[in-house]
Design a protein around this motif. Structure first.
Motif, PDB file in Angstrom:
ATOM      1  N   ARG A 139       0.826  -1.196   0.000  1.00 50.78           N
ATOM      2  CA  ARG A 139       0.000   0.000   0.000  1.00 50.78           C
ATOM      3  C   ARG A 139       0.865   1.253   0.000  1.00 50.78           C
ATOM      4  O   ARG A 139       1.967   1.258   0.549  1.00 50.78           O
ATOM      5  N   CYS A 140       0.318   2.299  -0.602  1.00 55.11           N
ATOM      6  CA  CYS A 140       1.005   3.582  -0.610  1.00 55.11           C
ATOM      7  C   CYS A 140       0.866   4.200   0.776  1.00 55.11           C
ATOM      8  O   CYS A 140      -0.238   4.274   1.300  1.00 55.11           O
ATOM      9  N   PRO A 141       1.971   4.634   1.379  1.00 59.81           N
ATOM     10  CA  PRO A 141       1.862   5.194   2.718  1.00 59.81           C
ATOM     11  C   PRO A 141       1.085   6.509   2.750  1.00 59.81           C
ATOM     12  O   PRO A 141       0.689   6.963   3.802  1.00 59.81           O
ATOM     13  N   ILE A 142       0.872   7.107   1.583  1.00 61.18           N
ATOM     14  CA  ILE A 142       0.140   8.374   1.563  1.00 61.18           C
ATOM     15  C   ILE A 142      -1.362   8.119   1.462  1.00 61.18           C
ATOM     16  O   ILE A 142      -2.126   8.553   2.298  1.00 61.18           O
ATOM     17  N   CYS A 143      -1.776   7.386   0.449  1.00 63.07           N
ATOM     18  CA  CYS A 143      -3.223   7.237   0.256  1.00 63.07           C
ATOM     19  C   CYS A 143      -3.747   5.941   0.847  1.00 63.07           C
ATOM     20  O   CYS A 143      -4.960   5.730   0.878  1.00 63.07           O
ATOM     21  N   ARG A 167      -0.549   2.409  -6.918  1.00 62.53           N
ATOM     22  CA  ARG A 167      -0.885   2.571  -8.326  1.00 62.53           C
ATOM     23  C   ARG A 167       0.315   3.236  -8.968  1.00 62.53           C
ATOM     24  O   ARG A 167       0.723   4.319  -8.570  1.00 62.53           O
ATOM     25  N   ALA A 168       0.905   2.593  -9.919  1.00 62.96           N
ATOM     26  CA  ALA A 168       2.120   3.102 -10.558  1.00 62.96           C
ATOM     27  C   ALA A 168       3.177   3.418  -9.500  1.00 62.96           C
ATOM     28  O   ALA A 168       3.498   4.568  -9.235  1.00 62.96           O
ATOM     29  N   ALA A 169       3.679   2.356  -8.877  1.00 62.18           N
ATOM     30  CA  ALA A 169       4.634   2.539  -7.793  1.00 62.18           C
ATOM     31  C   ALA A 169       5.886   3.264  -8.271  1.00 62.18           C
ATOM     32  O   ALA A 169       6.426   2.944  -9.332  1.00 62.18           O
ATOM     33  N   ASN A 173       8.628   3.788  -1.432  1.00 61.34           N
ATOM     34  CA  ASN A 173       7.734   3.667  -2.589  1.00 61.34           C
ATOM     35  C   ASN A 173       6.403   4.363  -2.334  1.00 61.34           C
ATOM     36  O   ASN A 173       5.863   4.287  -1.230  1.00 61.34           O
ATOM     37  N   PHE A 174       5.899   5.005  -3.367  1.00 66.43           N
ATOM     38  CA  PHE A 174       4.604   5.686  -3.284  1.00 66.43           C
ATOM     39  C   PHE A 174       3.885   5.536  -4.611  1.00 66.43           C
ATOM     40  O   PHE A 174       4.502   5.217  -5.626  1.00 66.43           O
ATOM     41  N   CYS A 175       2.575   5.814  -4.583  1.00 67.17           N
ATOM     42  CA  CYS A 175       1.864   5.941  -5.854  1.00 67.17           C
ATOM     43  C   CYS A 175       2.475   7.109  -6.602  1.00 67.17           C
ATOM     44  O   CYS A 175       2.821   8.118  -5.998  1.00 67.17           O
ATOM     45  N   SER A 176       2.517   6.980  -7.894  1.00 68.52           N
ATOM     46  CA  SER A 176       3.059   8.072  -8.691  1.00 68.52           C
ATOM     47  C   SER A 176       2.292   9.371  -8.442  1.00 68.52           C
ATOM     48  O   SER A 176       2.883  10.428  -8.236  1.00 68.52           O
TER      49      SER A 176
END
Lengths: 132, 540
Positions: free
Chosen positions: B26-30, B35-37, B45-48
């Protein structure tokens, strides 16, 4: 939803305002006390910090918490990071309360409470105490 | 809040590592699956989209605060694929995991009870509790009837023998139903543990100890809704594999999943769909249950392929074993020969005028209305969406992006209006308050002029009024003076707001001086802690 220890959800039924109960950690000055926290999430959360303050009758007496519920804690303002969560904020606050050595209001409490706006995010905070 | 929100805590405690995997995908932000790591040089790592939005505001890694920039972003394609596929299979996997917990705990209980049986007699309550966990009411009532018989010792054997003889050929072997029989005769209790061994042999051994329900029970069980859990208890022990939908003896489910389904292979023994198996004769089902499709001559092998394929074509799940199949996978993965789309460059909005910005928007096919700020935001938003879309292994079409932009536009306008309304309400309130204050002041002043000392009432703010005209009570008999005094009063009322502000300002200044002194004294005493509250900038 699994709130961390010492935190219970009072009202989290909408995406804008959450009310949480925070219990003073055992073996600290705040043991046995119950506080209420209010989280206001703006449209840009989590990129922007939520507005967090103590509400209700019992605002903890702490050198960094003003009697109007405003909290002087860097991670709530300019040190906010979007990876933080409600749980992590609660943990920070627990830690802040737990490391308190003497229960007192901030020295400038009277002035601040008189002049402050309702939203603590509009205050220009100066963070200087790294011990808590 | 009854939304379809998934969370790592959905996984049972027993599957702790799955929770870990889930949270790491999972993205730590959302907090959604990546999605599109995108990976930063600090390996976070985050979603783009999320990280691009964040980097628009701040040039640090949200997780570790190391300074970084958009140019440091690198695609983490394998992580993204893992996240995508995990997200696809999640529901199925969760179901499997939850189901796997049920039969797993059941044999353990059986063992424990079988042992305890030798020591003390089982009570009907014990039995009922275990049964009710997995068996429907129809069976429960049948069981209760049996309880009486098994309590009468020897009748039990007869009952079993009898029912096996009168068996219609279709066997209703369930573990919970065999238990009473096994337990009441200590000599046979050793057959119970073998049920745990997941191979066809055990299935057959459990069959020998099975009994059939009489016809009325059969009909009752058939009326019950055929959810997978119930199916296993009411009918033959064959269950549909939650992944490939093939019919497998219940005891073999786990080994089947581990050996075949999760590694994308096909089970060579049990490879006929449950729905297909159920159409065969009871004997054929029994044979299949015992030996799989390899020995049952009556089972054609063709339908399984179709079922297998249809099971996967209906959902976007892709397994290793099927990756070679010509599918949309090829077009989606980075290995496809489609050239990677170019990212849109950032614009320096400050050097663009409205016209140029409008032209840029037009080139992108975006709406061009609104002031510069709105156009700027619109462009920035589209840039984020577009570039994030370029990073994705499952990119959206431009049309979809434009639809997302329409949504954004609506939300933006709504937020703007809401903010506007809020501000207006605030202003109104302030105005109202100011008016009230002025009225109060008016009344006070009116009272003070009526009674006596206008000069003294004015003297309090004489420094600020500065009209130079101080009406005197003594001259009140003078008409001119009286008129002048009234004029002064009128002037004062008219500018009541200004006066109030000025008075407040003076008081605040005085207060601040006092506070500064007090603070200096305090700080001298106690140099410790507490935030310094800088004087609020534009407080009124």
């Amino acid at each position: 939803m699994n709130p961390p220890a010492g935190v219970d959800i009072i009202d989290a039924n909408d995406f804008k305002v959450w009310k949480l109960g925070l219990a003073g950690a055992p073996a600290t000055l705040y043991e046995g006390e119950k506080f209420q926290l209010e989280f206001n999430f703006g449209p840009n959360y989590p990129l922007e910090s939520p507005q967090v303050l103590f509400v209700g009758d019992n605002v903890p007496i702490h050198p960094h918490i003003y009697s109007n519920g405003h909290i002087c804690l860097d991670v709530l303002y300019n040190h906010w990071s979007p990876v933080q969560t409600v749980a992590s904020i609660c943990l920070s606050l627990q830690s802040m309360l737990s490391s308190c050595t003497s229960k007192e209001r901030p020295p400038d409490n009277a002035t601040y409470v008189k002049t402050a706006r309702s939203n603590p995010k509009h205050t220009a905070w100066a963070f200087h105490d790294d011990t808590v | 809040m009854d939304f379809d929100i998934t969370d790592p805590s959905d996984w049972p405690k027993e599957f702790g590592p799955l929770r870990e995997i889930d949270s790491h995908l999972r993205c730590p932000i959302c907090k959604e699956y990546l999605r599109a790591a995108m990976m930063l040089q600090c390996h976070h790592n985050f979603c783009s989209e999320c990280i691009r939005r964040h980097l628009d505001k701040e040039s640090t890694c949200p997780a570790c605060r190391v300074s970084t920039s958009t140019s440091q972003l690198r695609r983490n394609v394998s992580l993204e694929e893992i996240a995508n596929n995990f997200g696809d299979v999640r529901q199925l996997l969760l179901k499997t995991v939850r189901e796997s917990l049920e039969p797993k705990s059941a044999p353990a209980q059986t063992l424990e009870c079988a042992e305890s049986m030798d020591i003390d007699d089982f009570t009907p309550q014990q039995k009922r509790r275990r049964i009710s966990a997995r068996v429907g009411k129809a069976l429960l009532s049948a069981q209760r009837g049996r309880t009486h018989e098994s309590d009468d010792n020897d009748h039990d054997d007869d009952f079993t023998m009898h029912s096996q003889e009168s068996s219609s050929g279709r066997k209703y072997s369930t573990r919970s139903s065999t238990r009473p029989v096994l337990r009441s005769r200590g000599g046979r209790s050793e057959t119970t543990p073998t049920e745990q061994v997941p191979n066809p042999q055990s299935a057959s051994s459990s069959q020998t100890s099975s009994y059939s329900l009489s016809e009325e029970h059969t009909s009752a069980s058939e009326q019950a809704s055929p959810t997978p859990a119930k199916e296993s208890t009411f009918k033959h022990t064959l269950v549909a594999c939650p992944v490939c939908t093939m019919a497998i003896p219940e005891a073999n489910t786990n080994s089947h999943l581990d050996k075949y389904c999760f590694s994308g292979k096909q089970d060579p023994i049990y490879n006929v769909a449950l729905s297909v198996v159920e159409t065969y004769s009871p004997q054929a089902i029994a044979t299949y249950e015992k030996d799989g499709s390899s020995k049952s001559v009556s089972l054609p092998a063709s339908p399984q392929r179709n079922t297998l394929r249809s099971a996967f074509s209906s959902s976007p799940v892709r397994f290793n074993g099927f990756a070679q199949q010509p599918s949309k996978l090829g077009a989606q993965s980075g290995a496809a020969p489609i050239p990677e789309p170019k990212r849109l460059p950032k614009l320096t909005y400050s050097v663009l005028n409205d016209k140029q910005l409008r032209k840029k928007l037009q080139e992108l096919g975006l709406p061009t209305h609104g002031d510069k700020q709105l156009m700027q935001r619109r462009h920035a938003e589209y840039l984020t969406l577009y570039n994030a879309n370029c990073d994705s292994t499952r990119p959206q079409t431009i049309a979809q992006l434009h639809k997302a932009m329409d949504n954004w536009e609506r939300t933006y306008m709504r937020d703007l209006n809401a903010k506007d309304a809020q501000r207006r309400a605030q202003e109104e309130q302030q105005q109202k308050y100011a008016q009230e204050l002025a009225q109060q002041k008016q009344q006070e002043d009116a009272a003070s002029t009526d009674v006596t000392n206008l000069p003294s009432s004015q003297s309090s703010n004489s420094g600020t009024t500065g009209t130079g005209f101080v009406p005197n009570q003594a001259n009140n008999n003078d008409v001119n003076v009286a008129i002048a005094s009234q004029a002064a009063q009128a002037h004062k009322l008219k500018n009541a707001d200004n006066y109030n502000d000025l008075i407040a300002d003076i008081r605040r200044r005085q207060q601040r001086e006092k506070d500064a002194k007090a603070k200096a004294a305090l700080e001298a005493n106690d140099a410790a802690s507490a935030p310094i509250q800088p004087p609020p900038q534009e407080e009124l």
